[in-house]
Design an enzyme around this catalytic site. Structure first.
Site, mmCIF file in Angstrom:
data_model
loop_
_atom_site.group_PDB
_atom_site.id
_atom_site.type_symbol
_atom_site.label_atom_id
_atom_site.label_comp_id
_atom_site.label_asym_id
_atom_site.label_seq_id
_atom_site.Cartn_x
_atom_site.Cartn_y
_atom_site.Cartn_z
ATOM 1 N N ASP A 198 -0.976 -24.114 4.224
ATOM 2 C CA ASP A 198 -1.312 -23.911 5.624
ATOM 3 C C ASP A 198 -0.032 -23.527 6.348
ATOM 4 O O ASP A 198 1.013 -23.339 5.731
ATOM 5 C CB ASP A 198 -1.917 -25.193 6.232
ATOM 6 N N GLU B 48 10.603 -6.663 23.453
ATOM 7 C CA GLU B 48 9.158 -6.897 23.505
ATOM 8 C C GLU B 48 8.377 -5.711 22.935
ATOM 9 O O GLU B 48 7.395 -5.908 22.212
ATOM 10 C CB GLU B 48 8.746 -7.160 24.965
ATOM 11 N N THR C 143 13.976 4.132 12.257
ATOM 12 C CA THR C 143 12.550 4.438 12.388
ATOM 13 C C THR C 143 12.192 5.591 11.458
ATOM 14 O O THR C 143 11.150 5.570 10.788
ATOM 15 C CB THR C 143 12.203 4.785 13.844
ATOM 16 N N LYS D 129 11.730 4.493 7.965
ATOM 17 C CA LYS D 129 10.412 3.899 7.698
ATOM 18 C C LYS D 129 9.375 4.989 7.430
ATOM 19 O O LYS D 129 8.628 4.929 6.458
ATOM 20 C CB LYS D 129 9.966 3.050 8.889
#
Lengths: 190, 524, 369
Positions: B104, B254, B327, B330
């Site tokens: 868990d 964010e 980026t 990727k």
């Protein structure tokens, strides 16, 4: 599963993560003074020192810089507010003495705070205010007027490529709702 | 129900409402997160449709400017904090324990709290719509002084709602880090972790680093509004630009919080359906980490027009452009994984492929926005709106949908309806592009963002965008139906589910038992 | 995909009844800087297109040829240091290639040579104020599109939402420096053809400059969300030849003098009401609404309000000096004495507010002194 060992480990991890969170929360607030220091050093946002500067000893007569004085009323500030002379030329290092007119057009006592800003922001660290009405709050009785003194000089170190310096003052109304509770704590003496 | 037979060996879930209220089970909580996120996605989506409907034609038809601003604000906040972030946390809850071989999450009770805070936070946020003066109307970026001195009274509720969301996210992040660091099965070394786990680990650290800063900035707002401080008020020696610096110090990490887990999901799906190992696992991990680190030094590229000094402009421009490198790594990796593979195109793969293409388009416009002088033209126009919707909708949201389709058979033991999935994909794909591609054009042509009405030369593309938005919006109902259908009576799935699947989660039966690995599995 | 969108777009363009000249790309603009930015934009755009074609090309190739249904077997290669280093270094070099010209343009934008004309631009909720620093010329510029057009009861004209009552006027070929600040919240002054977009921040001053090389009318908008009417505060700049500019300046100064005389003339209720309605629609309607009903919770009603029906002097004070802590601005500087007198008279006599009071321009002019 080896629960006991895991629980200890997990507790440790959580402890460190919570400490990290608290530190970052503090860091958010630390950004406020950090930003002020950063602004003062770089002149970011045209912020200027709010403490009196010492007059310069050298005058660079070879150059002349256009100094513009600007007055802005914020929002509901109903005073008349303008510089005595809007545009002057002066040599870096020379002291320039002038004043801004403030006239309270209402019939109530009001308190104002002038906030200085310099453009281009690169010039901000080189604008030295030897005396400025923005150092203090400015109370003025209803319908009264006064000339608020400003003594300013431009540091001879001002980068060569800057020819025009704009010093603007925005006048804010900071009259509290209940005037009797005002204690006159001045910014300079804090 | 098929799940009952699987869970008879263990103590299964309680019955009824209390199961969900008191649950500490990572799967239950993951399910709660996912349903909550979908509900918020539809709520925020309705707001988006209202916005698009108003913008269908020039002139004011449906809503007044003030309400329009409330809609843009709420749409942004709900999509960011209510839809995308909880969806990722939900996926993490479901998948991380299964992927690392744990029974868990490390902190099951905290897990329960971190979910149950959210419904309260969002009820509070949505209740502001019915308050006098209306909901927050200052944009999801809530720049001071519009959000302080000039805000509607409901701003206080907005601040508390943000605080609650922040606490929820932080608890979620702590739990995820604790699970990944401490609950891995023997032999599961860090460099063997599935990429979804890796990207989430890095995301969780980002959350820990920046959510407290967001809490700090809203606290400062609260103090400015109610306690007479002047952090952001020039009259008292503060500075409204400081707000933007602090906000974007949170805000830029964010946006990576909303995309890194998406990278992880896509990096799981592409190898499965290409039947080929991920091309460069270590470089993917390093690329994710460097994107996360760079995200802390690029925030001011959101503020190129506030009057930064030349040096700052140049620095933030360079730093931002630098992000294109990891980026790119990727994207190249995903393409290299597909190259010379043996591909099939089930719904998760379709979404993942669309993700790669459309996210890259969003990356290109991001690169253009990074160029400071050009940003003076792009800033705060629909070009920016197009950019971030390209990285968030066909980026983050498509990845979430890809993940949902990919793992659904593992979650409920049944396959979803493939045809319906494909219809959903194509409707979404076409809809998304019709909505957001024209926004590039209207942005370049000069339409500012956040306006309820516009000049006539922007009319045509706005009409097109609105048509696309309704198409995209309504096709999500297909998804909803498909998921319900899948839970109720889908075709039984095997434990591998997909032919090319790999990893611990696929060694568990489908549906996965209530407690994942009570015996720690051995990882070679 | 793009073709689908384009097809749809074309369809809609031909179908829509009122369409102005529409564009899909950035404007080249009318200044050296704006053209440089346009070129930068295009260069980067094409670099992105080329990279896109390459990357998506490989991907499409794989999607078409390396599919299981075609019998493709997966080749299990992975990790190649050479490939990985290449695809890190090459983008890096391309980025440097982009950064160099971008920095050069940026340095030009930050040029500090002395300007010929300095204009202070102040953002207000929701209009602009222009002050020519050396000229004693000072005026407000607000949206002139009638509300009927916005509410769709009247056909929209070509410059819908991009027209103002008093445009900013500047001479061609001269360096004009804008000093930007704001009176309330943050605004952003943007004219695409000049490639000037700078935030106007309350309490702080920013600067930007232009040298426009073609006379004409250039339109822009506020680019930073500044509240309810953010979409309704356009910018119009008329660029004139130096001679025309000079005569415009003289005209404005003359008109100012006339305004002051008009204040002294005697006005009757009907004249004031007519003018008052005009002023109200321009300056007050956005908040207090067409029938003076306001917006509950946000903006108070004027109809049957204690201020509009009460003491005249209180009403005058609120309009002239604003109400601190609320959105009610001080209109003393924004409107002329005649306009102020008219609008106050209007508010006291419209929508069933039948006070019968007349506020004369002379009365206001005295207060404004």
């Amino acid at each position: 599963m080896s629960t006991i060992h895991n629980k200890k480990q997990t507790g440790k991890t959580v402890k460190w993560l919570i400490i990290g969170c608290v530190l970052m929360f503090g860091f958010g607030f630390a950004l406020v003074p950090l930003y002020d220091v950063f602004c003062r050093v770089t002149g970011l946002n045209g912020k200027v020192d709010l403490t009196p500067a010492k007059p310069s000893l050298v005058i660079d007569n070879a150059r002349s810089v256009k100094l513009q004085l600007v007055a802005v009323n914020n929002e509901t500030m109903p005073w008349e507010f303008r510089p005595k002379v809007a545009i002057t030329r002066l040599s870096p290092g020379a002291m320039h003495q002038t004043a801004y007119l403030a006239r309270n057009l209402t019939n109530k006592m009001m308190i104002a705070q002038a906030v200085p800003s310099v453009s281009p922001s690169e010039a901000a660290p080189f604008v030295q205010k030897i005396n400025c009405f923005c150092f203090k709050r400015q109370p003025l009785k209803g319908n009264a007027e006064k000339w608020m003194p400003l003594v300013v000089s431009i540091d001879p170190e001002l980068p060569e490529h800057i020819h025009t310096v704009t010093l603007s003052y925005t006048l804010f109304d900071i009259t509290p709702d209940d005037l009797s509770t005002v204690t006159f704590r001045e910014r300079g003496s804090l | 129900m098929t799940s009952s037979s699987a869970s008879t060996h263990h103590h299964g879930p309680a019955v009824g409402l209390s199961r969900w209220l008191y649950t500490t089970n990572h799967k239950d909580i993951g399910t709660l997160y996912l349903w909550f996120s979908f509900a918020m996605f539809l709520t925020g989506g309705c707001m988006a449709l209202l916005i698009r409907a108003e913008l269908f034609q020039p002139g004011l038809q449906l809503i007044q400017p003030d309400f329009f601003n409330q809609m843009t604000t709420m749409h942004g906040l709900i999509m960011v904090f209510g839809a995308v972030m909880p969806a990722f946390v939900g996926l993490a809850n479901w998948m991380i324990p299964m992927m690392v071989g744990a029974p868990d999450m490390a902190l099951p009770r905290m897990n329960n709290w971190s979910f149950w805070i959210l419904p309260f936070a969002f009820s509070m946020m949505l209740s502001t719509l019915f308050m006098e003066g209306g909901a927050p109307n200052f944009g999801w970026t809530f720049y001071a002084p519009l959000s302080t001195t000039y805000a509607p009274p409901s701003v206080t509720f907005f601040i508390f709602a943000v605080h609650m969301m922040g606490i929820s996210s932080i608890m979620g992040a702590i739990n995820i880090i604790a699970t990944i660091l401490n609950l891995r099965a023997p032999g599961m070394s860090m460099m063997k972790l599935p990429l979804f786990v890796w990207t989430w680990l890095i995301t969780a650290f980002l959350l820990i680093a920046v959510m407290p800063v967001l809490a700090g900035v809203v606290t400062m707002m609260l103090m400015d509004i109610h306690f007479g401080t002047s952090f952001f008020n020039a009259a008292g020696g503060g500075d409204p630009v400081l707000f933007q610096h602090v906000f974007w110090f949170f805000g830029h990490p964010e946006v990576y919080i909303m995309i890194l887990p998406a990278f992880g999901i896509v990096s799981e799906i592409i190898p499965t359906f290409a039947r080929k190992r991920l091309f460069g696992y270590p470089s993917m991990v390093y690329a994710t980490a460097s994107i996360a680190l760079l995200s802390f030094i690029v925030w001011a590229h959101h503020m190129f027009t506030v009057g930064l000094p030349l040096v700052a402009e140049v620095f933030f421009m360079f730093a931002t452009m630098l992000i294109a490198v990891p980026t790119g790594v990727k994207v190249f990796n995903w393409v290299a994984t597909m190259f010379r593979g043996s591909m099939t195109f089930e719904t998760p793969m379709l979404f993942a492929l669309a993700f790669v293409v459309l996210f890259t388009i969003g990356g290109f416009s991001g690169l253009m926005l990074a160029i400071a002088p050009a940003d003076f033209q792009y800033h705060d126009t629909y070009f920016v709106v197009a950019h971030f919707h390209y990285v968030l909708v066909p980026g983050a949201v498509f990845a979430i949908m890809a993940g949902a389709y990919y793992w659904l058979p593992k979650w409920c033991g049944n396959y979803y309806n493939e045809t319906m999935g494909k219809v959903h994909f194509w409707c979404s794909f076409v809809g998304v592009n019709i909505t957001f591609f024209p926004m590039h054009f209207i942005g370049l042509a000069g339409m500012p963002r956040r306006i309820p009405d516009y000049a006539l030369q922007f009319a045509d593309f706005n009409a097109v965008a609105t048509v696309g938005a309704f198409m995209f919006g309504f096709s999500q109902l297909i998804f909803l139906y498909n998921v319900i259908h899948c839970i109720r009576k889908g075709r039984q799935a095997s434990s591998e589910v997909w032919e090319g699947s790999h990893g611990l989660e696929w060694t568990l039966p489908s549906p996965a038992p209530y407690h994942s690995f009570s015996e720690a599995p051995k990882v070679k | 995909m793009k073709r689908v969108i384009f097809g749809l777009a074309v369809l809609l363009v031909t179908a829509s009844p009122s369409h102005a000249d529409w564009t899909m790309n950035l404007t080249r603009g009318v200044t050296d800087i704006s053209r440089e930015i346009y070129d930068l934009h295009m260069v980067i755009f094409w670099i992105c297109v080329v990279i896109g074609v390459l990357v998506f090309g490989v991907m499409l190739w794989s999607v078409v040829y390396h599919r299981k249904s075609r019998g493709a077997k997966a080749k299990n290669f992975h990790e190649s240091l050479l490939v990985e280093i290449t695809w890190t270094i090459v983008p890096f070099i391309i980025l440097i290639g982009m950064a160099v010209p971008a920095t050069a343009t940026l340095i030009k934008m930050y040029d500090n040579t002395e300007a010929d004309i300095d204009i202070q631009v102040t953002g207000y909720q929701w209009k602009w104020r222009y002050q020519y620093l050396a000229e004693n010329v000072d005026f407000f510029s607000s949206l002139s599109t009638p509300r009927e057009q916005i509410n769709n009861t009247q056909e929209k004209t070509t410059d819908y939402l991009l027209e103002v009552d008093n445009p900013l006027v500047i001479p061609v070929g001269k360096k004009v420096r804008f000093l930007l600040t704001a009176n309330d919240v943050i605004h952003s002054w943007w004219v695409p053809e000049f490639a000037v977009k700078k935030d106007a921040i309350p309490g702080f001053i920013n600067e930007a400059w232009v040298i426009v090389d073609k006379p004409g009318v250039y339109r822009g908008q506020c680019a930073e969300l500044c509240g309810k009417e953010h979409g309704f505060m356009p910018i119009v700049v008329e660029v004139k030849t130096v001679a025309e500019y000079e005569s415009w300046l003289a005209e404005v100064k003359q008109a100012d003098a006339k305004q002051q005389q008009a204040a002294m003339k005697s006005w009757n209720l009907a004249d004031l009401m007519a003018m008052g309605e005009e002023v109200y629609n321009k300056a007050c309607l956005a908040c207090h609404q067409a029938e003076g009903e306001g917006i509950p919770g946000a903006f108070p009603a004027l109809k049957n309000s204690p201020v509009a029906l009460g003491e005249v002097s209180v009403h005058i004070d609120v309009v002239l000096n604003g109400k601190p802590g609320t959105a009610m601005q001080a209109y003393k500087e924004q409107l002329s004495a005649v306009e102020l007198a008219a609008v106050i008279t209007y508010e006291r006599n419209a929508w069933g507010n039948k006070t019968g009071d007349i506020v004369t321009p002379a009365q206001i002019a005295e207060l404004k002194e």
